[in-house]
Design a protein around this motif. Structure first.
Motif, PDB file in Angstrom:
ATOM      1  N   THR A  79      22.006  46.186  36.728  1.00 58.24           N
ATOM      2  CA  THR A  79      22.260  45.157  35.705  1.00 58.24           C
ATOM      3  C   THR A  79      22.649  43.802  36.275  1.00 58.24           C
ATOM      4  OG1 THR A  79      24.607  45.690  35.485  1.00 58.24           O
ATOM      5  CG2 THR A  79      23.052  46.926  34.098  1.00 58.24           C
ATOM      6  N   GLY A  80      23.121  43.775  37.507  1.00 62.72           N
ATOM      7  CA  GLY A  80      23.605  42.530  38.104  1.00 62.72           C
ATOM      8  C   GLY A  80      25.038  42.200  37.728  1.00 62.72           C
ATOM      9  N   VAL A  81      25.713  43.115  37.022  1.00 63.30           N
ATOM     10  CA  VAL A  81      27.092  42.897  36.564  1.00 63.30           C
ATOM     11  C   VAL A  81      27.977  44.014  37.097  1.00 63.30           C
ATOM     12  CG1 VAL A  81      28.584  42.727  34.531  1.00 63.30           C
ATOM     13  CG2 VAL A  81      26.267  41.790  34.454  1.00 63.30           C
ATOM     14  N   TRP A  82      29.105  43.623  37.710  1.00 62.27           N
ATOM     15  CA  TRP A  82      30.084  44.612  38.162  1.00 62.27           C
ATOM     16  C   TRP A  82      30.870  45.097  36.954  1.00 62.27           C
ATOM     17  CZ3 TRP A  82      30.438  47.251  42.466  1.00 62.27           C
ATOM     18  CH2 TRP A  82      31.609  47.977  42.723  1.00 62.27           C
ATOM     19  N   PRO A  83      31.025  46.415  36.747  1.00 64.21           N
ATOM     20  CA  PRO A  83      31.657  46.922  35.529  1.00 64.21           C
ATOM     21  C   PRO A  83      33.178  46.813  35.480  1.00 64.21           C
ATOM     22  CG  PRO A  83      31.029  48.730  36.941  1.00 64.21           C
ATOM     23  CD  PRO A  83      30.507  47.478  37.583  1.00 64.21           C
ATOM     24  N   GLY A  84      33.810  46.464  36.565  1.00 65.30           N
ATOM     25  CA  GLY A  84      35.278  46.396  36.594  1.00 65.30           C
ATOM     26  C   GLY A  84      35.763  45.027  37.002  1.00 65.30           C
ATOM     27  N   GLU A  85      36.992  45.004  37.492  1.00 62.26           N
ATOM     28  CA  GLU A  85      37.600  43.754  37.939  1.00 62.26           C
ATOM     29  C   GLU A  85      36.960  43.290  39.245  1.00 62.26           C
ATOM     30  OE1 GLU A  85      41.694  44.693  38.478  1.00 62.26           O
ATOM     31  OE2 GLU A  85      42.093  44.791  36.344  1.00 62.26           O
ATOM     32  N   LYS A  86      36.931  41.979  39.446  1.00 64.47           N
ATOM     33  CA  LYS A  86      36.427  41.427  40.700  1.00 64.47           C
ATOM     34  C   LYS A  86      37.472  41.562  41.804  1.00 64.47           C
ATOM     35  CE  LYS A  86      32.425  39.751  39.522  1.00 64.47           C
ATOM     36  NZ  LYS A  86      31.204  40.298  40.015  1.00 64.47           N
ATOM     37  N   ARG A  87      38.721  41.327  41.457  1.00 65.93           N
ATOM     38  CA  ARG A  87      39.831  41.390  42.421  1.00 65.93           C
ATOM     39  C   ARG A  87      40.960  42.233  41.799  1.00 65.93           C
ATOM     40  NH1 ARG A  87      38.123  36.049  42.995  1.00 65.93           N
ATOM     41  NH2 ARG A  87      37.398  35.633  45.098  1.00 65.93           N
ATOM     42  N   PRO A  88      41.755  42.861  42.657  1.00 65.00           N
ATOM     43  CA  PRO A  88      42.889  43.625  42.118  1.00 65.00           C
ATOM     44  C   PRO A  88      43.902  42.693  41.440  1.00 65.00           C
ATOM     45  CG  PRO A  88      42.695  43.923  44.517  1.00 65.00           C
ATOM     46  CD  PRO A  88      41.644  42.962  44.087  1.00 65.00           C
ATOM     47  N   ASP A  89      44.573  43.225  40.438  1.00 59.79           N
ATOM     48  CA  ASP A  89      45.594  42.463  39.719  1.00 59.79           C
ATOM     49  C   ASP A  89      46.780  42.239  40.652  1.00 59.79           C
ATOM     50  OD1 ASP A  89      47.135  41.264  37.802  1.00 59.79           O
ATOM     51  OD2 ASP A  89      47.546  43.107  36.683  1.00 59.79           O
ATOM     52  N   PRO A  90      47.190  40.975  40.912  1.00 58.80           N
ATOM     53  CA  PRO A  90      48.279  40.716  41.849  1.00 58.80           C
ATOM     54  C   PRO A  90      49.639  41.240  41.373  1.00 58.80           C
ATOM     55  CG  PRO A  90      47.603  38.689  40.777  1.00 58.80           C
ATOM     56  CD  PRO A  90      46.644  39.760  40.341  1.00 58.80           C
ATOM     57  N   ASP A  91      49.791  41.521  40.075  1.00 58.32           N
ATOM     58  CA  ASP A  91      51.073  42.002  39.545  1.00 58.32           C
ATOM     59  C   ASP A  91      51.294  43.489  39.806  1.00 58.32           C
ATOM     60  OD1 ASP A  91      51.669  39.500  38.609  1.00 58.32           O
ATOM     61  OD2 ASP A  91      50.830  39.892  36.615  1.00 58.32           O
ATOM     62  N   SER A  92      50.235  44.210  40.166  1.00 59.00           N
ATOM     63  CA  SER A  92      50.421  45.672  40.340  1.00 59.00           C
ATOM     64  C   SER A  92      50.424  46.072  41.770  1.00 59.00           C
ATOM     65  CB  SER A  92      49.350  46.455  39.627  1.00 59.00           C
ATOM     66  OG  SER A  92      48.062  45.975  39.841  1.00 59.00           O
TER      67      SER A  92
END
Length: 92
Positions: A79-92
């Motif tokens: 699809t050309g789209v990543w299904p999740g986050e691009k980068r990890p959440d810095p708060d976790s």
């Protein structure tokens, strides 16, 4: 597009569970000649019950992560789209 990925992710989760079960069964045959004990097996020692649970937990988690990761890579390829986050959440 991420909403469309949900059913695909569910299917991958089911496949990961099946694969994890097969890998665990194979690994347990290398550890012990008997079937892995359940927590409610009265004659099983704590050591065997905890060992079986630990091995099973590690195998299932690693299998699930590997299948989900390769599923996400395949999804992006299709699809050309990543299904999740691009980068990890810095708060976790």
């Amino acid at each position: 597009m991420k909403l469309i990925y949900k059913p695909f992710g569910i299917l991958l989760g089911i496949l990961a569970g099946i694969l994890g079960k097969k890998v665990f069964d194979f690994a347990w045959t290398k550890i012990d000649d008997e079937e892995p004990p359940e927590a409610t097996t009265e004659e099983a020692s704590w050591r065997r019950v905890i060992a079986a649970a630990a091995v099973q937990g590690v195998i299932f988690r690693v299998t699930r992560v590997a299948v989900n990761r390769y599923g996400a890579i395949g999804w992006r390829y299709l699809t050309g789209v990543w299904p999740g986050e691009k980068r990890p959440d810095p708060d976790s």
